[in-house]
Design an enzyme around this catalytic site. Structure first.
Site, PDB file in Angstrom:
ATOM      1  N   HIS A   1       0.833  -1.217   0.000  1.00  0.00           N
ATOM      2  CA  HIS A   1       0.000   0.000   0.000  1.00  0.00           C
ATOM      3  C   HIS A   1       0.865   1.265   0.000  1.00  0.00           C
ATOM      4  O   HIS A   1       0.435   2.314   0.470  1.00  0.00           O
ATOM      5  CB  HIS A   1      -0.955   0.044   1.204  1.00  0.00           C
ATOM      6  CG  HIS A   1      -1.697  -1.236   1.428  1.00  0.00           C
ATOM      7  ND1 HIS A   1      -2.946  -1.473   0.903  1.00  0.00           N
ATOM      8  CD2 HIS A   1      -1.338  -2.371   2.089  1.00  0.00           C
ATOM      9  CE1 HIS A   1      -3.346  -2.690   1.253  1.00  0.00           C
ATOM     10  NE2 HIS A   1      -2.379  -3.261   1.963  1.00  0.00           N
TER      11      HIS A   1
ATOM     12  N   SER B   1      14.805  21.516 -16.146  1.00  0.00           N
ATOM     13  CA  SER B   1      13.630  22.322 -16.444  1.00  0.00           C
ATOM     14  C   SER B   1      14.112  23.648 -17.011  1.00  0.00           C
ATOM     15  O   SER B   1      15.137  24.170 -16.590  1.00  0.00           O
ATOM     16  CB  SER B   1      12.833  22.553 -15.159  1.00  0.00           C
ATOM     17  OG  SER B   1      12.031  23.708 -15.282  1.00  0.00           O
TER      18      SER B   1
ATOM     19  N   LYS C   1      15.678  21.608 -10.884  1.00  0.00           N
ATOM     20  CA  LYS C   1      15.055  20.350 -11.304  1.00  0.00           C
ATOM     21  C   LYS C   1      15.994  19.417 -12.042  1.00  0.00           C
ATOM     22  O   LYS C   1      16.802  19.835 -12.858  1.00  0.00           O
ATOM     23  CB  LYS C   1      13.854  20.637 -12.233  1.00  0.00           C
ATOM     24  CG  LYS C   1      12.673  21.299 -11.550  1.00  0.00           C
ATOM     25  CD  LYS C   1      12.003  20.403 -10.513  1.00  0.00           C
ATOM     26  CE  LYS C   1      11.175  19.314 -11.156  1.00  0.00           C
ATOM     27  NZ  LYS C   1       9.995  19.853 -11.827  1.00  0.00           N
TER      28      LYS C   1
ATOM     29  N   GLU D   1       9.889   8.207 -16.943  1.00  0.00           N
ATOM     30  CA  GLU D   1       8.559   8.796 -17.181  1.00  0.00           C
ATOM     31  C   GLU D   1       8.066   8.493 -18.594  1.00  0.00           C
ATOM     32  O   GLU D   1       6.904   8.165 -18.818  1.00  0.00           O
ATOM     33  CB  GLU D   1       8.610  10.317 -17.010  1.00  0.00           C
ATOM     34  CG  GLU D   1       8.737  10.770 -15.574  1.00  0.00           C
ATOM     35  CD  GLU D   1       8.879  12.280 -15.522  1.00  0.00           C
ATOM     36  OE1 GLU D   1       7.854  12.954 -15.452  1.00  0.00           O
ATOM     37  OE2 GLU D   1      10.020  12.783 -15.581  1.00  0.00           O
TER      38      GLU D   1
END
Ligand code: ARG
Length: 464
Positions: A161, A282, A288, A295
């Site tokens: 979980h 970024s 970043k 991804e």
């Protein structure tokens, strides 16, 4: 309506040329030209067989093979003029052959149809793609084994979980991915046997009146078996669907893997470091470092699932035998194979470069009461029923949450508030090492077992 003249191999029956837009609409050459190598391979085998069957003379066969070989050279040199008016890869190559060698070129199509030709080409092509993909799976698995071996003793929290559950070896966690990839490999090997059956000789749908010898083409093309029914031969696309199903499962695995890498590289987890070459920055936020490769792989899984659905839908309403619908099989199939191959390649390059932040992982495992089950098991060994132990440990955890202490940080007196069965020896089970070492059976997370699993994995890869 414009109807500029188009080249047509079926000219005889028609009283007007195909509409120019319709010619473009029905053409497939823009995407099926990538089958050229397998198309030529199939044609050379067909011509070789036709000569042995007495349909072509040796001189005709040689002219055809020579011409096709030169055409392959032209294509690979970027000198081939692909013509949309010639519809597809098959007619482009055949027309060029006739250009080059004259009338003999027109004999190549004896006893054959584009229907069995295209079915043969895709199978030959997919067989090669599967082999490349299998090699990439193996390369990725080698990377996982090396990492698992190196990090068998590194402890991280295992989750259920997405809540800290029990400590596990980082190597053990990586080997979970190894298992999934082993199944993906098995599935593709199995799928390959059904890809590797020969439709050539089915001709348009009913077979051919020429004395073809399918055993010869089968052997020349390295097929494992000859398709047993001509109607099925030209219309079966199960193999492509099966491939997309296996590819979908593999992409689903890579997508789950990606999701973990994305989580682990976040500032919140901070479990691993991905080298800069697999990340991007970024344009606005200077701090970043984005895990783009995982991804993107996670995102790309969608197009492979889409290919599977597309092909199932393509086939579901088709009566026997070949229908033009089948031309729509190629783009999804090509895309699924390209996507899986490239995703595996990116992962195989990236995985060996992953660096675990060992102290961060360890601290996370220590903080989350991850040895609570070990304490319960300890009390069971002292003779208490498991349900009672569960409850006792629940109270201890509640106390830990309130006092800000992990179980291993409590004093013996503190622990004994919850059960007088707890004695000095409890601390051995509350440590992270104690916890993982205790799960010492096949498939368990004890570092010993991780090393044994690595050895099994190496043997598996060596036997491929
Ligand atoms: N381009 C076609 C395809 O991809 C080749 C077979 C065409 N056969 C036909 N009878 N129109 O399926």
């Amino acid at each position: 309506m414009s109807a500029e003249k188009t080249n047509q191999s079926w000219g005889g029956r028609f009283s007007e040329p195909v509409d120019a837009f319709v010619a473009r609409f029905t053409a497939s050459v823009d995407f099926d030209k990538r089958l050229y190598r397998h198309d030529i391979m199939g044609s050379i085998a067909h011509a070789t067989m036709l000569e042995q069957a007495g349909v072509l003379s040796a001189a005709e066969r040689d002219a055809i093979i020579e011409g096709l070989t030169q055409i392959q050279g032209e294509i690979e040199a970027g000198q081939f003029d692909w013509r949309v008016d010639l519809e597809d890869v098959h007619m482009n190559i055949e027309a060029r052959l006739t250009d080059r060698i004259g009338i003999t070129g027109k004999k190549l199509h004896t006893g054959r149809s584009r229907n069995d030709q295209v079915a043969t080409d895709i199978r030959l092509w997919l067989r090669d793609e599967i082999d490349t993909i299998l090699a990439e799976i193996t390369r990725l698995q080698q990377g996982l084994l090396a990492q698992a071996e190196q990090h068998a003793e590194v402890i991280m929290p295992g989750f259920t979980h997405l809540q800290t559950a029990q400590p596990v070896s980082f190597g053990h966690h990586l080997l979970a991915w190894f298992e999934m990839l082993s199944r993906d490999h098995e599935r593709l090997v199995d799928c390959r046997t059904r890809v590797n059956r020969m439709p050539l000789g089915s001709a348009a749908l009913a077979g051919t009146t020429y004395p073809i010898q399918r055993e010869i083409t089968c052997r020349l093309l390295g097929f494992e078996a000859i398709g047993g029914n001509s109607l099925d031969g030209v219309s079966d696309r199960d193999f492509a669907i099966e491939f997309c199903a296996a590819a979908s499962l593999a992409m689903m695995h890579l997508s789950r893997f990606s999701e973990e890498l994305v989580l682990w590289t976040s500032a919140q987890f901070n479990f691993i470091e991905l080298p800069d070459r697999f990340c991007t920055g970024s344009s606005i936020m200077p701090q970043k470092k984005n895990p783009d490769v995982p991804e993107l792989v996670r995102g790309k899984s969608g197009r492979v699932f889409g290919a599977l659905m597309g092909l199932l839908t393509l086939m579901k309403g088709q009566p026997l035998a070949y229908n033009k619908d089948n031309q729509e099989d190629k783009e999804p199939l090509f895309d699924a194979a390209d996507t899986l191959r490239d995703s595996l390649r990116a992962f195989a390059d990236m995985v060996p470069a992953i660096k675990p932040r060992i102290e961060v992982m360890r601290e996370a495992a220590r903080r989350g009461f991850s040895t609570a089950t070990d304490l319960a098991d300890y009390l069971v060994r002292k003779g208490l029923p498991f349900r009672d132990c569960h409850e006792i440990v629940g109270h201890a955890v509640k106390y830990g949450v309130q006092s800000g202490k992990d179980l291993a940080e409590m004093s013996l007196d503190e622990l004994r508030q919850f059960s007088d069965q707890i004695t000095d020896d409890v601390f051995a089970v509350l440590t992270l090492e104690g916890s993982v070492n205790a799960r010492d059976h096949i498939g368990g997370t004890a570092p010993n077992q991780v090393r044994a699993a690595v050895a099994r994995g190496k043997a598996l890869l060596a036997a491929r």
